[in-house]
Write a protein that holds these residues in place. Structure first.
Motif, PDB file in Angstrom:
ATOM      1  N   LEU A 173       0.795  -1.221   0.000  1.00 32.06           N
ATOM      2  CA  LEU A 173       0.000   0.000   0.000  1.00 32.06           C
ATOM      3  C   LEU A 173       0.834   1.279   0.000  1.00 32.06           C
ATOM      4  CD1 LEU A 173      -2.860  -1.001   2.466  1.00 32.06           C
ATOM      5  CD2 LEU A 173      -2.931  -0.946  -0.027  1.00 32.06           C
ATOM      6  N   THR A 174       2.118   1.166   0.218  1.00 32.66           N
ATOM      7  CA  THR A 174       2.959   2.364   0.198  1.00 32.66           C
ATOM      8  C   THR A 174       3.953   2.360  -0.953  1.00 32.66           C
ATOM      9  OG1 THR A 174       4.553   1.338   1.722  1.00 32.66           O
ATOM     10  CG2 THR A 174       2.779   2.683   2.691  1.00 32.66           C
ATOM     11  N   LEU A 176       5.029   2.869  -4.739  1.00 33.84           N
ATOM     12  CA  LEU A 176       4.521   3.710  -5.815  1.00 33.84           C
ATOM     13  C   LEU A 176       3.936   2.874  -6.964  1.00 33.84           C
ATOM     14  CD1 LEU A 176       7.326   6.435  -6.016  1.00 33.84           C
ATOM     15  CD2 LEU A 176       5.107   6.582  -4.872  1.00 33.84           C
ATOM     16  N   ALA A 177       4.503   1.701  -7.209  1.00 32.52           N
ATOM     17  CA  ALA A 177       4.045   0.878  -8.329  1.00 32.52           C
ATOM     18  C   ALA A 177       2.927  -0.080  -7.955  1.00 32.52           C
ATOM     19  CB  ALA A 177       5.226   0.090  -8.901  1.00 32.52           C
ATOM     20  N   THR A 178       2.769  -0.367  -6.669  1.00 38.27           N
ATOM     21  CA  THR A 178       1.818  -1.405  -6.261  1.00 38.27           C
ATOM     22  C   THR A 178       0.575  -0.861  -5.560  1.00 38.27           C
ATOM     23  OG1 THR A 178       2.987  -1.702  -4.150  1.00 38.27           O
ATOM     24  CG2 THR A 178       3.654  -3.107  -6.003  1.00 38.27           C
ATOM     25  N   ALA A 179       0.589   0.395  -5.140  1.00 42.06           N
ATOM     26  CA  ALA A 179      -0.521   0.914  -4.335  1.00 42.06           C
ATOM     27  C   ALA A 179      -1.843   0.883  -5.107  1.00 42.06           C
ATOM     28  CB  ALA A 179      -0.213   2.337  -3.864  1.00 42.06           C
ATOM     29  N   LEU A 180      -1.854   1.439  -6.320  1.00 42.61           N
ATOM     30  CA  LEU A 180      -3.106   1.477  -7.079  1.00 42.61           C
ATOM     31  C   LEU A 180      -3.598   0.085  -7.464  1.00 42.61           C
ATOM     32  CD1 LEU A 180      -5.284   3.258  -8.247  1.00 42.61           C
ATOM     33  CD2 LEU A 180      -3.918   3.511 -10.333  1.00 42.61           C
ATOM     34  N   PRO A 181      -2.749  -0.820  -7.990  1.00 45.41           N
ATOM     35  CA  PRO A 181      -3.250  -2.178  -8.264  1.00 45.41           C
ATOM     36  C   PRO A 181      -3.769  -2.888  -7.015  1.00 45.41           C
ATOM     37  CG  PRO A 181      -1.179  -1.806  -9.409  1.00 45.41           C
ATOM     38  CD  PRO A 181      -1.377  -0.634  -8.505  1.00 45.41           C
ATOM     39  N   ALA A 182      -3.107  -2.665  -5.870  1.00 45.29           N
ATOM     40  CA  ALA A 182      -3.561  -3.307  -4.636  1.00 45.29           C
ATOM     41  C   ALA A 182      -4.933  -2.793  -4.226  1.00 45.29           C
ATOM     42  CB  ALA A 182      -2.549  -3.060  -3.519  1.00 45.29           C
ATOM     43  N   VAL A 183      -5.155  -1.494  -4.374  1.00 45.55           N
ATOM     44  CA  VAL A 183      -6.452  -0.920  -4.024  1.00 45.55           C
ATOM     45  C   VAL A 183      -7.527  -1.375  -5.011  1.00 45.55           C
ATOM     46  CG1 VAL A 183      -7.713   1.248  -3.788  1.00 45.55           C
ATOM     47  CG2 VAL A 183      -5.424   1.053  -2.850  1.00 45.55           C
ATOM     48  N   ILE A 184      -7.182  -1.468  -6.296  1.00 47.89           N
ATOM     49  CA  ILE A 184      -8.133  -1.938  -7.298  1.00 47.89           C
ATOM     50  C   ILE A 184      -8.582  -3.364  -6.983  1.00 47.89           C
ATOM     51  CG2 ILE A 184      -8.301  -2.678  -9.711  1.00 47.89           C
ATOM     52  CD1 ILE A 184      -6.737  -0.194 -10.491  1.00 47.89           C
ATOM     53  N   LEU A 185      -7.658  -4.214  -6.545  1.00 46.78           N
ATOM     54  CA  LEU A 185      -8.011  -5.584  -6.174  1.00 46.78           C
ATOM     55  C   LEU A 185      -9.046  -5.604  -5.058  1.00 46.78           C
ATOM     56  CD1 LEU A 185      -7.558  -8.650  -6.345  1.00 46.78           C
ATOM     57  CD2 LEU A 185      -5.656  -8.375  -4.735  1.00 46.78           C
ATOM     58  N   VAL A 255     -10.892   3.740  -0.336  1.00 45.04           N
ATOM     59  CA  VAL A 255      -9.539   4.222  -0.641  1.00 45.04           C
ATOM     60  C   VAL A 255      -9.015   5.096   0.490  1.00 45.04           C
ATOM     61  CG1 VAL A 255      -8.144   5.478  -2.324  1.00 45.04           C
ATOM     62  CG2 VAL A 255     -10.061   4.099  -3.095  1.00 45.04           C
ATOM     63  N   TYR A 256      -9.894   5.846   1.124  1.00 46.97           N
ATOM     64  CA  TYR A 256      -9.474   6.707   2.240  1.00 46.97           C
ATOM     65  C   TYR A 256      -8.916   5.871   3.382  1.00 46.97           C
ATOM     66  CZ  TYR A 256      -9.757  10.242   5.922  1.00 46.97           C
ATOM     67  OH  TYR A 256      -9.465  11.105   6.954  1.00 46.97           O
ATOM     68  N   VAL A 257      -9.576   4.762   3.693  1.00 46.83           N
ATOM     69  CA  VAL A 257      -9.097   3.899   4.781  1.00 46.83           C
ATOM     70  C   VAL A 257      -7.814   3.172   4.384  1.00 46.83           C
ATOM     71  CG1 VAL A 257      -9.666   1.884   6.202  1.00 46.83           C
ATOM     72  CG2 VAL A 257     -11.397   3.626   5.755  1.00 46.83           C
ATOM     73  N   PRO A 263       0.550   6.443  -1.910  1.00 49.57           N
ATOM     74  CA  PRO A 263       1.718   7.299  -1.621  1.00 49.57           C
ATOM     75  C   PRO A 263       1.953   8.305  -2.757  1.00 49.57           C
ATOM     76  CG  PRO A 263       2.426   5.198  -2.503  1.00 49.57           C
ATOM     77  CD  PRO A 263       0.930   5.126  -2.434  1.00 49.57           C
ATOM     78  N   GLY A 264       2.284   9.498  -2.379  1.00 49.83           N
ATOM     79  CA  GLY A 264       2.587  10.528  -3.362  1.00 49.83           C
ATOM     80  C   GLY A 264       1.434  10.830  -4.293  1.00 49.83           C
ATOM     81  N   GLY A 265       0.192  10.673  -3.807  1.00 53.71           N
ATOM     82  CA  GLY A 265      -0.968  10.954  -4.638  1.00 53.71           C
ATOM     83  C   GLY A 265      -1.288   9.880  -5.650  1.00 53.71           C
ATOM     84  N   ARG A 266      -0.652   8.704  -5.559  1.00 55.31           N
ATOM     85  CA  ARG A 266      -0.878   7.657  -6.558  1.00 55.31           C
ATOM     86  C   ARG A 266      -2.294   7.095  -6.507  1.00 55.31           C
ATOM     87  NH1 ARG A 266       3.581   9.188  -7.951  1.00 55.31           N
ATOM     88  NH2 ARG A 266       5.207   7.934  -8.950  1.00 55.31           N
ATOM     89  N   THR A 267      -2.967   7.198  -5.368  1.00 53.82           N
ATOM     90  CA  THR A 267      -4.344   6.707  -5.256  1.00 53.82           C
ATOM     91  C   THR A 267      -5.302   7.831  -4.856  1.00 53.82           C
ATOM     92  OG1 THR A 267      -4.012   6.053  -2.943  1.00 53.82           O
ATOM     93  CG2 THR A 267      -3.573   4.389  -4.621  1.00 53.82           C
ATOM     94  N   ARG A 268      -4.932   9.066  -5.132  1.00 54.68           N
ATOM     95  CA  ARG A 268      -5.792  10.192  -4.782  1.00 54.68           C
ATOM     96  C   ARG A 268      -6.889  10.326  -5.839  1.00 54.68           C
ATOM     97  NH1 ARG A 268      -2.505  14.978  -4.655  1.00 54.68           N
ATOM     98  NH2 ARG A 268      -1.945  14.518  -2.497  1.00 54.68           N
ATOM     99  N   LEU A 269      -8.042   9.764  -5.551  1.00 54.89           N
ATOM    100  CA  LEU A 269      -9.188   9.859  -6.440  1.00 54.89           C
ATOM    101  C   LEU A 269      -9.780  11.271  -6.383  1.00 54.89           C
ATOM    102  CD1 LEU A 269     -10.986   6.478  -5.641  1.00 54.89           C
ATOM    103  CD2 LEU A 269      -9.152   6.931  -7.276  1.00 54.89           C
TER     104      LEU A 269
END
Length: 316
Positions: A173-174, A176-185, A255-257, A263-269
């Motif tokens: 979750l932190t 840069l390359a894995t945060a968005l795919p992890a959240v999408i899952l 996503v907020y939780v 990290p670094g706005g990578r999952t800032r919807l």
């Protein structure tokens, strides 16, 4: 009074069931209908339409936090600032990636699960009950649970990777390359049950006789699905896909939780971005303008999508 005069008087005023009587009956019926609808309509007007109109009006002001500060009308200034706000448009891009990345696999997996649960299987009732468990869980609980799964030190995912000798795991979750795919899952897992239920209901409404007739004609499983199941399921699939896209794009709590936009706005919807502008920096007018832009753009995208799907369905 003679019979002729009585007949004339009766014709002048009309019978009780004449045009005037029908009109009054129709008016009374409409009034009764509105009286029954009002209890449901008033909360919608107060809790949905009212705040929506207020938010649109707020987008044309410089409203900020603070009770002593007066609000001034600024016209389209907030929207002009948004056009040059690279961070907002980056969050919008991330929101589209998130919405598509969740909606597409969500539908594909839910369709497969619905087809499986529609079969005559043993303990089918138990499988159906287990399939909707994620739907019954609040998004905050889902987010906390998956934070534990992704925990870099004691999470079950990294522990499994270590036990299989595939490495030491990583901070999902932190990174840069894995945060968005992890959240999408997580989004796919959490939203798949409601799509499964909708598709399963559509499958159960498909006449079984059509499948039997196609099987007697020598049609295989794929051909029966393409010529019988999918045409009957298409309206449900279209509706649930459109709704899922809206819900996913407007996601906030999950996503907020999980990452709070990092990290670094990578999952800032976009919803997270607007929330931060409003409640962290106190820029209520600017945040309202973001909401207006999101509603407008998503409405256009969905309109194009729905027209394309409906046109394609008619052509076929």
């Amino acid at each position: 009074m003679t019979l002729a005069s009585a007949t004339v008087q009766s014709g002048r005023h009309g019978p009780p069931g004449g045009p005037h009587g029908k009109r009054s009956t129709r008016v009374n019926r409409n009034a009764g209908t509105w009286f029954l609808v009002l209890p449901a309509l008033i909360p919608i007007l107060v809790l949905s339409v009212g705040p929506l109109l207020y938010g649109i009006a707020l987008a044309f002001t410089d409203a900020q936090s603070g009770r002593t500060r007066s609000t001034q009308w600024t016209g389209v200034l907030n929207f002009q600032d948004l056009l040059h706000d690279g961070l907002f448009w980056e969050s919008f891009r991330i929101g589209l990636v998130w919405a598509v990345g969740v909606t597409v696999p969500q539908f594909a997996l839910a369709l497969g699960l619905a087809l499986l649960l529609n079969q005559n299987l043993r303990m089918r009732w138990l499988a159906r009950a287990l399939a909707i468990i994620p739907w019954a869980m609040p998004e905050v609980v889902v987010g906390i649970m998956w934070r534990l799964v992704y925990n870099p030190d004691a999470g079950i995912l990294n522990e499994t990777i270590r036990d299989l000798g595939l490495g030491d795991g990583r901070d999902w979750l932190t990174g840069l390359a894995t945060a968005l795919p992890a959240v999408i899952l997580v989004g796919v897992w959490a939203g798949m049950p409601q799509t499964t239920v909708a598709l399963l209901a559509g499958l159960q409404n498909t006449p079984h006789e059509l499948h039997e007739a196609a099987a007697l004609d020598g049609a295989g499983a794929w051909r029966r699905f393409r010529t019988v199941t999918w045409p009957a399921l298409r309206p449900v699939a279209l509706s649930i896909t459109a709704l899922n896209f809206i819900w996913n794009f407007n996601s906030f709590a999950l996503v907020y939780v999980l990452t709070n936009g990092g990290p670094g706005g990578r999952t800032r919807l976009p919803m997270l971005f607007a929330y931060e502008e409003a409640f962290r920096y106190g820029q209520f007018g600017y945040a309202a303008a973001m909401g207006c832009v999101m509603v407008a753009v998503i409405s256009v995208i969905l309109a194009v999508y729905l027209v394309g799907r409906l046109t394609g369905g008619e052509d076929r």
